[in-house]
Design a protein around this motif. Sequence first.
Motif, PDB file in Angstrom:
ATOM      1  N   CYS A  43       0.808  -1.223   0.000  1.00 38.61           N
ATOM      2  CA  CYS A  43       0.000   0.000   0.000  1.00 38.61           C
ATOM      3  C   CYS A  43       0.841   1.273   0.000  1.00 38.61           C
ATOM      4  CB  CYS A  43      -0.920   0.004   1.225  1.00 38.61           C
ATOM      5  SG  CYS A  43      -2.007  -1.422   1.343  1.00 38.61           S
ATOM      6  N   ILE A  66      -0.206   2.374  -6.702  1.00 42.89           N
ATOM      7  CA  ILE A  66      -0.342   3.244  -5.529  1.00 42.89           C
ATOM      8  C   ILE A  66       0.424   4.526  -5.837  1.00 42.89           C
ATOM      9  CG2 ILE A  66      -0.009   3.496  -3.038  1.00 42.89           C
ATOM     10  CD1 ILE A  66      -1.934   1.175  -3.906  1.00 42.89           C
ATOM     11  N   TYR A  69       0.763   8.050  -0.524  1.00 45.44           N
ATOM     12  CA  TYR A  69       0.720   7.417   0.799  1.00 45.44           C
ATOM     13  C   TYR A  69       0.985   8.510   1.827  1.00 45.44           C
ATOM     14  CZ  TYR A  69       2.265   4.823   4.908  1.00 45.44           C
ATOM     15  OH  TYR A  69       2.400   4.344   6.182  1.00 45.44           O
ATOM     16  N   ASP A  80      -4.970   4.359  -4.784  1.00 43.60           N
ATOM     17  CA  ASP A  80      -4.654   3.516  -5.928  1.00 43.60           C
ATOM     18  C   ASP A  80      -5.374   4.073  -7.151  1.00 43.60           C
ATOM     19  OD1 ASP A  80      -7.002   1.549  -6.811  1.00 43.60           O
ATOM     20  OD2 ASP A  80      -7.037   1.531  -4.630  1.00 43.60           O
TER      21      ASP A  80
END
Length: 145
Positions: A43, A66, A69, A80
């Motif tokens: 992730c 991805i 973050y 995403d």
Amino acid sequence: MRLKISTLVKQPYKQVFAGFDQDLFVKLSPPFPPVKLLRFDGCKVDDRVALRLNFIFFKQTWESLITDYQDNEEEVSFVDEGVKLPFFLKYWKHHHRIVKHGQQTHIVDDITFKTPFFLFDYLMYPALYLQFLYRKPVYRKVFGA
């Protein structure tokens, strides 16, 4: 077109994020269409996820990257974006937010999508909404109701 679904779970937000792994991804997949996970990197930025959707008479590949973050004192989030999408989608951006709520956590699926035809967006909305509504009891089972 945008859809947003929030689920409150009992575990702290950092613990919930730690559970966002390949096993959870598989559990979140609804019964139809059946999904085969081809790749799951994680992730974080530049991680990739690839799946094959089986619509009985045809199969479609879906690949996402991805692209963002964030991790701070209030939430962990990642985005995403679709890089290879099934024919019925032209654009996909899914902002996953894992938000601190005292000792509990709000898991927010915030999705923006487009289909190849403007009117088809409205037809796809209920189907996608139900696909993500399916996640609520899974999140509650995994992370506590």
